[in-house]
Design a protein around this motif. Structure first.
Motif, short mmCIF file in Angstrom:
data_model
loop_
_atom_site.label_atom_id
_atom_site.label_comp_id
_atom_site.label_asym_id
_atom_site.label_seq_id
_atom_site.Cartn_x
_atom_site.Cartn_y
_atom_site.Cartn_z
N LEU A 159 -16.52 32.51 24.36
CA LEU A 159 -16.22 32.15 22.98
C LEU A 159 -16.66 30.70 22.78
O LEU A 159 -16.47 29.86 23.66
N PRO A 160 -17.24 30.40 21.62
CA PRO A 160 -17.63 29.01 21.35
C PRO A 160 -16.42 28.09 21.42
O PRO A 160 -15.34 28.42 20.93
N GLN A 161 -16.62 26.94 22.04
CA GLN A 161 -15.54 25.95 22.14
C GLN A 161 -15.69 24.87 21.08
O GLN A 161 -14.77 24.55 20.36
N ASP A 162 -16.86 24.27 21.03
CA ASP A 162 -17.14 23.26 20.02
C ASP A 162 -18.59 23.39 19.62
O ASP A 162 -19.29 24.31 20.07
N SER A 163 -19.07 22.52 18.77
CA SER A 163 -20.46 22.61 18.34
C SER A 163 -21.04 21.22 18.16
O SER A 163 -20.31 20.23 18.09
N GLY A 164 -22.37 21.17 18.12
CA GLY A 164 -23.04 19.88 18.00
C GLY A 164 -24.19 19.89 17.02
O GLY A 164 -25.31 19.51 17.37
N PRO A 165 -23.94 20.31 15.76
CA PRO A 165 -25.03 20.24 14.79
C PRO A 165 -25.51 18.81 14.66
O PRO A 165 -24.70 17.88 14.58
N MET A 166 -26.81 18.62 14.64
CA MET A 166 -27.36 17.27 14.69
C MET A 166 -27.33 16.56 13.33
O MET A 166 -27.50 17.18 12.28
N ALA A 167 -27.11 15.27 13.41
CA ALA A 167 -27.17 14.41 12.23
C ALA A 167 -27.76 13.07 12.66
O ALA A 167 -28.00 12.84 13.86
N MET A 168 -28.00 12.21 11.70
CA MET A 168 -28.50 10.87 12.00
C MET A 168 -27.38 9.86 11.79
O MET A 168 -26.91 9.66 10.67
N PHE A 169 -26.95 9.26 12.87
CA PHE A 169 -25.98 8.17 12.81
C PHE A 169 -26.79 6.88 12.70
O PHE A 169 -27.68 6.63 13.52
N TYR A 170 -26.51 6.07 11.68
CA TYR A 170 -27.33 4.88 11.47
C TYR A 170 -26.48 3.65 11.20
O TYR A 170 -25.38 3.73 10.65
N ASN A 171 -27.02 2.50 11.61
CA ASN A 171 -26.36 1.22 11.42
C ASN A 171 -26.74 0.69 10.05
O ASN A 171 -27.85 0.17 9.85
N LYS A 172 -25.84 0.80 9.10
CA LYS A 172 -26.11 0.40 7.72
C LYS A 172 -26.40 -1.11 7.63
O LYS A 172 -27.25 -1.54 6.82
N ALA A 173 -25.73 -1.90 8.46
CA ALA A 173 -25.95 -3.35 8.41
C ALA A 173 -27.39 -3.69 8.76
O ALA A 173 -28.01 -4.56 8.13
N VAL A 174 -27.94 -3.01 9.77
CA VAL A 174 -29.34 -3.26 10.14
C VAL A 174 -30.28 -2.77 9.05
O VAL A 174 -31.24 -3.46 8.68
N PHE A 175 -30.02 -1.59 8.53
CA PHE A 175 -30.86 -1.07 7.46
C PHE A 175 -30.84 -2.00 6.25
O PHE A 175 -31.88 -2.28 5.64
N ASP A 176 -29.67 -2.49 5.90
CA ASP A 176 -29.57 -3.41 4.75
C ASP A 176 -30.32 -4.71 5.02
O ASP A 176 -30.96 -5.27 4.12
N GLU A 177 -30.24 -5.19 6.26
CA GLU A 177 -30.92 -6.43 6.62
C GLU A 177 -32.42 -6.36 6.37
O GLU A 177 -33.05 -7.33 5.94
N TYR A 178 -33.00 -5.18 6.61
CA TYR A 178 -34.45 -5.01 6.43
C TYR A 178 -34.80 -4.22 5.17
O TYR A 178 -35.94 -3.79 5.01
N SER A 179 -33.82 -4.04 4.29
CA SER A 179 -34.01 -3.32 3.02
C SER A 179 -34.61 -1.93 3.24
O SER A 179 -35.56 -1.51 2.54
N ILE A 180 -34.08 -1.23 4.20
CA ILE A 180 -34.56 0.11 4.52
C ILE A 180 -33.66 1.15 3.87
O ILE A 180 -32.44 1.15 4.08
N ALA A 181 -34.25 2.02 3.07
CA ALA A 181 -33.51 3.13 2.49
C ALA A 181 -33.28 4.18 3.58
O ALA A 181 -34.08 4.32 4.51
N VAL A 182 -32.19 4.90 3.47
CA VAL A 182 -31.88 5.92 4.48
C VAL A 182 -33.00 6.97 4.49
O VAL A 182 -33.27 7.60 3.46
N PRO A 183 -33.68 7.16 5.62
CA PRO A 183 -34.80 8.11 5.68
C PRO A 183 -34.32 9.55 5.48
O PRO A 183 -33.32 9.96 6.08
N THR A 184 -35.05 10.28 4.68
CA THR A 184 -34.75 11.71 4.50
C THR A 184 -35.84 12.59 5.09
O THR A 184 -35.64 13.79 5.26
N THR A 185 -37.00 12.00 5.39
CA THR A 185 -38.09 12.73 6.04
C THR A 185 -38.47 12.00 7.31
O THR A 185 -38.20 10.80 7.48
N TRP A 186 -39.14 12.70 8.22
CA TRP A 186 -39.57 12.06 9.45
C TRP A 186 -40.66 11.01 9.19
O TRP A 186 -40.76 10.02 9.93
N ALA A 187 -41.43 11.21 8.14
CA ALA A 187 -42.43 10.19 7.78
C ALA A 187 -41.73 8.89 7.40
O ALA A 187 -42.15 7.79 7.80
#
Length: 452
Positions: A159-187
């Motif tokens: 029986l399944p115990q837990d699951s690990g659907p993937m997501a992107m955990f990101y450091n908002k402070a770093v993204f803000d520092e470089y004015s990077i929008a949260v990526p939605t595509t791999w490009a």
């Protein structure tokens, strides 16, 4: 999750009535005093009866919440003793388990087995088919991807115990520092990687030193189906299929241009890099938040969770990364009690105890509960992170399967694909080498292998 699990709804009946029911459907051996728990098949009534008898089962698990669930189980069923043993994490446990199976003795009644490793034990007839205990009726209680992981070649081996659907955990402070929008595509993601590293060569968008679990999950998310098994022995391997090619086309420049850090995951250096902004994203399973909270405290409040980027704008696609199941060993002489514990743990009151311990559930009712979805994580800046993670669970690309010798295959990843990482060369060359060596091993083990 249902308010009462399948077996508990029957406990109110008298022991005499349950034993009578057991003798009507069980074998004569099963009706002998003290032997009911050893039956190889049984209904929920049979399991409920066995749980009233004096018995002991051993459970191998490295998951901390399992002990809490075992304690609660023993309170509900005081005649049953559950011995939880940490026999090692992942491959360390599997080696001991394989040795016990080969020896014909020494295996536990119940074992935690990660999804990628389950086929190796299921297809070697080492695990009990839980269909024999009526567990097929639990299918709708679990997500499609986790149920698919435990349903192998017509059998239900855990029986399944837990699951690990993937997501992107990101450091908002770093993204803000470089004015990077949260990526939605791999490009967009690879462009953000270049921006961060160009601005500060000591910083990277992520780390990847070569990990089999990460590679297969990324191929899965890209729509790849490199592994198929028919009749338990006929195996096809194609690590150059369209999904694999799509991933390597995107990830090759990340490795070859030095845009991902070579820091090895789960090391002290890795935790430090996540904490000080050296690494600004983590592409991993939904079980990760508890690890952030316990191991990366210095950047609490900076991190957020977003869907995994995809290859086409507006597309939604995820994959499983990690996660475990819980199985009953064929070697067990107490299968009814073992099955009862597995159901309690993964489809009964044990589920909430595991969630409380940091696990990400595989049960649909828990994933859809308002309390779970509405949880605001202080660590993640008050974000309702489970809304993102549950959406990821729904977006897992269907149809994935692992090899019946995936444990061995993953063990040689460093010797093959790992060389492409180390030398910053084409990942496809490494994948082909991995495929060739994996196929050769499969043939040595008696499988018919079609290596494309």
């Amino acid at each position: 999750m249902k308010s009462t699990h399948r077996i508990a709804r029957r406990v109110g009946r008298t022991v005499a009535a349950m034993v009578t029911g057991l003798c009507l459907v069980g074998s004569l051996a099963a009706c002998a005093p003290g032997s009911a728990g050893g039956a190889k098949t049984g209904t929920a009534d049979d399991i409920a009866a066995a749980l009233q008898e004096k018995s002991t089962i051993t459970v191998w698990s490295w998951g901390t919440p399992v002990q809490a669930a075992a304690d609660a189980f023993q309170e509900e069923y005081p005649n049953v003793t559950v011995k939880v043993v940490n026999a090692g994490t992942g491959s360390a446990e599997y080696t001991k388990l394989q040795n016990a199976i080969k020896a014909g003795s020494g295996a536990p009644d119940v074992a935690q087995i990660e999804y990628y490793a389950l086929p190796q034990f299921a297809l070697s007839d080492s695990l009990a088919d839980l269909n024999d205990f009526g567990f097929a009726e639990l299918e709708d209680e679990f997500t499609a991807s986790t149920w698919g992981n435990v349903s192998i070649d017509g059998g239900l081996y855990a029986l399944p115990q837990d699951s690990g659907p993937m997501a992107m955990f990101y450091n908002k402070a770093v993204f803000d520092e470089y004015s990077i929008a949260v990526p939605t595509t791999w490009a967009e993601y690879t462009a953000a990687a270049a921006t961060i590293h160009a601005a500060d060569p000591s910083r990277y968008i992520s780390s990847d030193s070569g990990d089999a679990g990460f590679a297969t999950s990324m191929i899965w998310q890209a729509g790849g189906h490199p592994y198929t098994t028919e009749n338990g022995t006929d195996v096809t391997i194609d690590l150059q299929d369209a999904g694999a090619k799509e991933w390597t086309e995107m990830w090759n420049p990340m490795v070859q241009d030095g845009l991902v850090s070579p820091i090895v995951g789960w090391t002290d250096e890795w935790y430090k890099a996540l904490g000080d902004g050296t690494i600004s994203t983590l592409l991993t399973g939904a079980w990760m938040p508890a690890n952030f909270e316990s191991g990366i405290t210095e950047s609490a409040g900076d991190w957020r969770v977003a869907p995994l980027p995809t290859y086409e704008a507006g597309e939604a696609a995820s994959a499983e990364n990690g996660g475990s199941s819980v199985a009953v060993l064929e070697q067990s002489t107490n299968k009814l009690v073992a099955a009862g514990f597995v159901e309690y743990l993964n489809a009964g009151p044990g589920v909430q105890l595991q969630i409380d311990g940091g696990s990400f559930p595989s049960t649909v009712a828990d994933l859809e509960s308002e309390e779970f979805l509405g949880y605001e994580s202080e660590y993640f800046g008050g974000q309702k992170i489970n809304e993102v993670l549950v959406k990821a669970a729904k977006d897992v690309v269907p149809g994935w399967s692992y090899l019946p010798f995936q444990v061995y295959s993953n063990s040689i990843f460093a010797d093959t694909v790992g060389q492409s990482y180390e030398n910053k060369t084409d990942l496809n060359t490494g994948l082909q080498g991995w495929q060739d060596e994996t196929a050769a091993y499969g043939v040595e083990q008696g499988f018919t292998v079609n290596s494309k």
